[in-house]
Design a protein around this motif. Structure first.
Motif, mmCIF file in Angstrom:
data_model
loop_
_atom_site.group_PDB
_atom_site.id
_atom_site.type_symbol
_atom_site.label_atom_id
_atom_site.label_comp_id
_atom_site.label_asym_id
_atom_site.label_seq_id
_atom_site.Cartn_x
_atom_site.Cartn_y
_atom_site.Cartn_z
ATOM 1 N N ALA A 55 0.833 -1.207 0.000
ATOM 2 C CA ALA A 55 0.000 0.000 0.000
ATOM 3 C C ALA A 55 0.868 1.258 0.000
ATOM 4 N N ILE A 56 1.938 1.240 0.776
ATOM 5 C CA ILE A 56 2.845 2.394 0.821
ATOM 6 C C ILE A 56 3.496 2.608 -0.540
ATOM 7 N N ILE A 57 3.975 1.557 -1.141
ATOM 8 C CA ILE A 57 4.618 1.661 -2.458
ATOM 9 C C ILE A 57 3.627 2.171 -3.502
ATOM 10 N N ASP A 58 2.405 1.661 -3.467
ATOM 11 C CA ASP A 58 1.388 2.127 -4.409
ATOM 12 C C ASP A 58 1.086 3.610 -4.204
ATOM 13 N N SER A 59 0.974 4.030 -2.952
ATOM 14 C CA SER A 59 0.682 5.437 -2.658
ATOM 15 C C SER A 59 1.804 6.346 -3.126
#
Length: 72
Positions: free
Chosen positions: A11-15
């Motif tokens: 989720a962090i990488i996608d954000s």
């Protein structure tokens, strides 16, 4: 490694990827002359568009100078 950690990292990488894409699009919208650089005039206009309508010009120019290391 737990699946919760993997999901969180994903989720962090996608954000971050989304933010990067939005930052590039924002930069392109500010770069009116398509020079690949934001000049002081374009930066001032962008700051007004971001809601800094009452910011003193000297303060906006000082931020521009800091961000460009005085090169523009």
């Amino acid at each position: 490694m737990s699946s919760a950690i993997v999901v969180c990292r994903s989720a962090i990488i996608d954000s971050l990827g989304d933010l990067h894409t939005r930052a590039i699009e924002l930069f392109k919208s500010w770069d009116e002359d398509r020079s690949g650089h934001i000049d002081k005039k374009e930066f001032r206009k962008a700051m007004r568009a971001l809601g800094f309508v009452n910011a003193p010009a000297g303060d906006v120019d000082a931020v521009f100078s800091i961000l460009t290391h005085g090169r523009r």
